[in-house]
Design a protein around this motif. Structure first.
Motif, PDB file in Angstrom:
ATOM      1  N   ALA A 173       0.840  -1.228  -0.059  1.00  0.00           N
ATOM      2  CA  ALA A 173       0.193   0.152  -0.056  1.00  0.00           C
ATOM      3  C   ALA A 173       1.027   1.356   0.026  1.00  0.00           C
ATOM      4  CB  ALA A 173      -1.069   0.047   1.500  1.00  0.00           C
ATOM      5  N   SER A 174       1.887   0.955   0.623  1.00  0.00           N
ATOM      6  CA  SER A 174       2.663   2.402   0.837  1.00  0.00           C
ATOM      7  C   SER A 174       3.478   2.824  -0.558  1.00  0.00           C
ATOM      8  CB  SER A 174       3.995   2.149   1.743  1.00  0.00           C
ATOM      9  OG  SER A 174       4.780   3.080   1.973  1.00  0.00           O
ATOM     10  N   ALA A 175       3.848   1.505  -1.127  1.00  0.00           N
ATOM     11  CA  ALA A 175       4.595   1.745  -2.401  1.00  0.00           C
ATOM     12  C   ALA A 175       3.559   2.249  -3.659  1.00  0.00           C
ATOM     13  CB  ALA A 175       5.087   0.375  -3.009  1.00  0.00           C
ATOM     14  N   ARG A 176       2.403   1.739  -3.488  1.00  0.00           N
ATOM     15  CA  ARG A 176       1.238   2.287  -4.366  1.00  0.00           C
ATOM     16  C   ARG A 176       0.919   3.800  -4.286  1.00  0.00           C
ATOM     17  NH1 ARG A 176      -2.947   0.531  -7.170  1.00  0.00           N
ATOM     18  NH2 ARG A 176      -4.544   2.028  -6.637  1.00  0.00           N
ATOM     19  N   ILE A 177       0.707   4.230  -3.087  1.00  0.00           N
ATOM     20  CA  ILE A 177       0.748   5.358  -2.724  1.00  0.00           C
ATOM     21  C   ILE A 177       1.673   6.573  -2.986  1.00  0.00           C
ATOM     22  CG2 ILE A 177       0.256   7.085  -0.648  1.00  0.00           C
ATOM     23  CD1 ILE A 177      -1.291   4.943   0.687  1.00  0.00           C
ATOM     24  N   ARG A 178       2.969   5.774  -2.841  1.00  0.00           N
ATOM     25  CA  ARG A 178       4.133   6.766  -3.286  1.00  0.00           C
ATOM     26  C   ARG A 178       4.058   7.060  -4.672  1.00  0.00           C
ATOM     27  NH1 ARG A 178       9.645   5.636  -0.164  1.00  0.00           N
ATOM     28  NH2 ARG A 178      10.150   7.433  -1.309  1.00  0.00           N
ATOM     29  N   LEU A 179       3.639   5.858  -5.756  1.00  0.00           N
ATOM     30  CA  LEU A 179       3.828   6.054  -6.867  1.00  0.00           C
ATOM     31  C   LEU A 179       2.871   6.983  -7.557  1.00  0.00           C
ATOM     32  CD1 LEU A 179       5.357   4.695  -9.192  1.00  0.00           C
ATOM     33  CD2 LEU A 179       3.352   2.750  -9.450  1.00  0.00           C
ATOM     34  N   ILE A 180       1.594   7.018  -6.990  1.00  0.00           N
ATOM     35  CA  ILE A 180       0.587   7.524  -7.459  1.00  0.00           C
ATOM     36  C   ILE A 180       0.960   9.201  -7.803  1.00  0.00           C
ATOM     37  CG2 ILE A 180      -2.043   8.547  -7.247  1.00  0.00           C
ATOM     38  CD1 ILE A 180      -2.447   5.770  -5.850  1.00  0.00           C
ATOM     39  N   GLY A 181       0.520   9.734  -9.074  1.00  0.00           N
ATOM     40  CA  GLY A 181       0.914  11.188  -9.384  1.00  0.00           C
ATOM     41  C   GLY A 181       1.748  11.267 -10.691  1.00  0.00           C
ATOM     42  N   GLN A 182       2.249  12.366 -10.731  1.00  0.00           N
ATOM     43  CA  GLN A 182       2.976  12.720 -12.016  1.00  0.00           C
ATOM     44  C   GLN A 182       4.341  12.603 -11.901  1.00  0.00           C
ATOM     45  OE1 GLN A 182       1.516  16.755 -12.579  1.00  0.00           O
ATOM     46  NE2 GLN A 182      -0.225  16.171 -13.699  1.00  0.00           N
ATOM     47  N   TRP A 183       5.323  12.112 -12.776  1.00  0.00           N
ATOM     48  CA  TRP A 183       6.392  11.989 -12.549  1.00  0.00           C
ATOM     49  C   TRP A 183       7.037  12.363 -14.255  1.00  0.00           C
ATOM     50  CZ3 TRP A 183       9.143  10.406  -8.463  1.00  0.00           C
ATOM     51  CH2 TRP A 183       8.127   9.645  -7.242  1.00  0.00           C
ATOM     52  N   GLU A 184       8.491  12.929 -13.895  1.00  0.00           N
ATOM     53  CA  GLU A 184       9.259  13.190 -15.104  1.00  0.00           C
ATOM     54  C   GLU A 184      10.363  12.110 -15.024  1.00  0.00           C
ATOM     55  OE1 GLU A 184      11.920  16.495 -17.019  1.00  0.00           O
ATOM     56  OE2 GLU A 184      10.966  17.064 -14.898  1.00  0.00           O
ATOM     57  N   GLU A 185      10.650  11.537 -16.043  1.00  0.00           N
ATOM     58  CA  GLU A 185      11.763  10.573 -16.297  1.00  0.00           C
ATOM     59  C   GLU A 185      12.918  11.623 -16.669  1.00  0.00           C
ATOM     60  OE1 GLU A 185      13.990   7.254 -19.199  1.00  0.00           O
ATOM     61  OE2 GLU A 185      11.752   7.229 -18.884  1.00  0.00           O
ATOM     62  N   PHE A 186      14.109  11.662 -16.212  1.00  0.00           N
ATOM     63  CA  PHE A 186      15.141  12.694 -16.466  1.00  0.00           C
ATOM     64  C   PHE A 186      16.375  11.882 -16.629  1.00  0.00           C
ATOM     65  CE2 PHE A 186      15.176  12.447 -11.924  1.00  0.00           C
ATOM     66  CZ  PHE A 186      16.629  12.495 -11.666  1.00  0.00           C
ATOM     67  N   LEU A 187      16.403  10.466 -16.375  1.00  0.00           N
ATOM     68  CA  LEU A 187      17.611   9.786 -16.845  1.00  0.00           C
ATOM     69  C   LEU A 187      17.285   8.345 -17.220  1.00  0.00           C
ATOM     70  CD1 LEU A 187      20.755  10.936 -14.392  1.00  0.00           C
ATOM     71  CD2 LEU A 187      20.504  11.181 -16.664  1.00  0.00           C
ATOM     72  N   PRO A 188      17.697   7.754 -18.276  1.00  0.00           N
ATOM     73  CA  PRO A 188      18.548   8.076 -19.198  1.00  0.00           C
ATOM     74  C   PRO A 188      17.999   9.270 -20.296  1.00  0.00           C
ATOM     75  CG  PRO A 188      17.949   6.232 -19.883  1.00  0.00           C
ATOM     76  CD  PRO A 188      17.367   6.531 -18.467  1.00  0.00           C
ATOM     77  N   ALA A 189      16.555   9.182 -20.320  1.00  0.00           N
ATOM     78  CA  ALA A 189      15.790   9.941 -21.391  1.00  0.00           C
ATOM     79  C   ALA A 189      14.748  11.034 -20.620  1.00  0.00           C
ATOM     80  CB  ALA A 189      14.890   8.933 -22.170  1.00  0.00           C
ATOM     81  N   ARG A 190      14.036  11.619 -21.355  1.00  0.00           N
ATOM     82  CA  ARG A 190      13.018  12.353 -20.827  1.00  0.00           C
ATOM     83  C   ARG A 190      11.633  12.014 -21.280  1.00  0.00           C
ATOM     84  NH1 ARG A 190      11.921  18.748 -21.593  1.00  0.00           N
ATOM     85  NH2 ARG A 190      11.035  19.008 -19.478  1.00  0.00           N
ATOM     86  N   ASN A 191      10.810  11.624 -20.468  1.00  0.00           N
ATOM     87  CA  ASN A 191       9.282  11.257 -20.583  1.00  0.00           C
ATOM     88  C   ASN A 191       8.784  11.815 -19.278  1.00  0.00           C
ATOM     89  OD1 ASN A 191       9.235   9.336 -22.907  1.00  0.00           O
ATOM     90  ND2 ASN A 191      10.703   8.574 -21.974  1.00  0.00           N
TER      91      ASN A 191
END
Length: 128
Positions: free
Chosen positions: A22-40
């Protein structure tokens, strides 16, 4: 003045695997920017949907890849996408370091992608 220890204060608190999941799920929810090695840019929604935003021409005329995600255990993330009737997916190692999310390939390369939280509008090259 010192109080005698109680059973609850001397017993180590152990987190159940359900709590860690549950903790991992809660931390994952939301917006993320991949910055290494690419940008997404990626959104993980509470209902299990995931959206990856694409630059123009990255995959034909698609603006996004949409799919589903699940945390299989606190250290594994499964993501599945369906494009043109074909489903593809992958499972990656999942961990959090400070404010970053790290995904690690489970193959012999073990390559890692690093992500940071983001807010606000997508950059212009992802809004077309």
């Amino acid at each position: 003045r010192s109080e005698p220890p109680t059973t609850s204060s001397t017993m180590p608190r152990t987190e159940s695997s359900g709590d860690r999941l549950a903790s991992a799920r809660i931390r994952l929810i939301g917006q993320w920017e991949e910055f290494l090695p690419a940008r997404n840019f990626i959104d993980f929604f509470e209902d299990g949907r995931v959206v990856v935003y694409l630059k123009q021409g990255e995959i034909g005329d698609r603006k996004t890849l949409e799919g589903t995600w699940s945390v299989e255990d606190e250290n594994r993330l499964r993501v599945d996408f369906t494009v043109n009737g074909q489903t593809f997916g992958r499972t990656a190692g999942l961990r959090f370091e400070k404010s970053e999310m790290l995904l690690q390939e489970l193959d012999e390369t073990g390559s890692i992608t690093r992500h940071r939280r983001r807010e606000g509008e997508l950059p212009e090259d992802y809004r077309w």
